[in-house]
Motif scaffolding. Structure first.
Motif, short mmCIF file in Angstrom:
data_model
loop_
_atom_site.label_atom_id
_atom_site.label_comp_id
_atom_site.label_asym_id
_atom_site.label_seq_id
_atom_site.Cartn_x
_atom_site.Cartn_y
_atom_site.Cartn_z
N VAL A 53 1.16 0.89 5.79
CA VAL A 53 0.49 1.94 6.62
C VAL A 53 -0.72 2.82 6.08
O VAL A 53 -1.62 2.73 6.45
N LEU A 54 -0.48 2.93 4.78
CA LEU A 54 -1.65 3.50 3.87
C LEU A 54 -2.81 2.71 3.69
O LEU A 54 -3.79 2.95 3.76
N VAL A 55 -2.57 1.20 3.40
CA VAL A 55 -3.63 0.64 3.21
C VAL A 55 -4.28 -0.10 4.50
O VAL A 55 -5.48 -0.59 4.48
N PHE A 56 -3.41 -0.16 5.48
CA PHE A 56 -4.01 -0.82 6.70
C PHE A 56 -5.19 -0.26 7.18
O PHE A 56 -6.12 -0.86 7.56
N HIS A 57 -5.33 1.17 7.26
CA HIS A 57 -6.45 1.63 7.84
C HIS A 57 -7.77 1.49 6.73
O HIS A 57 -8.89 1.98 7.26
N ALA A 95 -0.41 -7.83 7.98
CA ALA A 95 0.62 -7.97 8.68
C ALA A 95 1.14 -9.23 8.81
O ALA A 95 2.52 -9.08 8.55
N LEU A 96 0.83 -10.17 8.34
CA LEU A 96 1.45 -11.51 8.25
C LEU A 96 2.22 -11.43 6.99
O LEU A 96 3.42 -11.87 7.14
N SER A 97 1.85 -10.89 6.02
CA SER A 97 2.85 -10.97 4.94
C SER A 97 4.01 -9.70 4.71
O SER A 97 4.89 -10.04 4.44
N PHE A 98 3.51 -8.75 5.68
CA PHE A 98 4.55 -7.98 6.03
C PHE A 98 5.66 -8.50 6.86
O PHE A 98 6.75 -8.39 6.44
N PHE A 99 5.16 -9.14 7.81
CA PHE A 99 6.30 -9.74 8.67
C PHE A 99 6.90 -10.92 7.94
O PHE A 99 8.25 -11.17 8.04
N THR A 100 6.36 -11.52 6.90
CA THR A 100 7.10 -12.66 6.18
C THR A 100 8.05 -11.98 5.23
O THR A 100 9.11 -12.46 5.12
N MET A 111 10.46 -0.36 -3.89
CA MET A 111 10.72 -1.91 -3.75
C MET A 111 11.61 -2.14 -2.52
O MET A 111 11.70 -3.40 -2.10
N GLY A 112 12.00 -1.19 -1.67
CA GLY A 112 12.82 -1.44 -0.57
C GLY A 112 11.68 -1.33 0.52
O GLY A 112 10.51 -1.36 0.62
N PHE A 113 12.34 -1.60 1.66
CA PHE A 113 11.72 -1.79 2.88
C PHE A 113 10.80 -0.73 3.18
O PHE A 113 9.57 -0.68 3.59
N HIS A 114 11.46 0.70 3.24
CA HIS A 114 10.84 1.90 3.52
C HIS A 114 9.38 2.03 2.57
O HIS A 114 8.13 2.28 3.39
N TYR A 151 6.81 -0.57 3.76
CA TYR A 151 6.13 0.14 4.98
C TYR A 151 5.23 0.96 4.56
O TYR A 151 4.08 1.12 5.30
N GLU A 152 5.54 2.13 3.96
CA GLU A 152 4.54 3.06 3.63
C GLU A 152 3.26 2.40 3.27
O GLU A 152 2.06 2.91 3.29
N GLU A 153 3.54 1.63 2.16
CA GLU A 153 2.19 0.84 1.49
C GLU A 153 1.37 0.35 2.50
O GLU A 153 0.25 0.40 2.43
#
Length: 78
Positions: free
Chosen positions: A11-15, A26-31, A1-4, A7-9
């Protein structure tokens, strides 16, 4: 549930997703990151307020008690 883990999730889903989903991801992560930054700023402000309150407590309540108890022969050990 932390930032790390977030971030890993991302990166895994992005591709694995399409262009529109990448933008939304990206927008939801930035938010979520900016919400954490706002929370840390609020905590920092409260830290200063609490520190000031403790200093006032020490100056106006604890210091007179120590002073008058020393007159009575009682000693305060920090």
């Amino acid at each position: 549930m932390g930032f790390h883990s977030d971030y890993e999730e991302v990166v895994l889903v992005f591709h694995k997703v399409g262009p529109l989903q990448k933008v939304l991801l990206a927008l939801s992560f930035f938010t979520s990151v900016s919400a954490m930054a706002s929370l840390s700023e609020t905590i920092f402000k409260w830290k200063g307020f609490i520190l000031d309150a403790v200093a006032v407590y020490q100056d106006y309540f604890v210091a007179p008690i120590i002073k008058y108890s020393a007159i009575l022969g009682l000693h305060y050990d920090p």
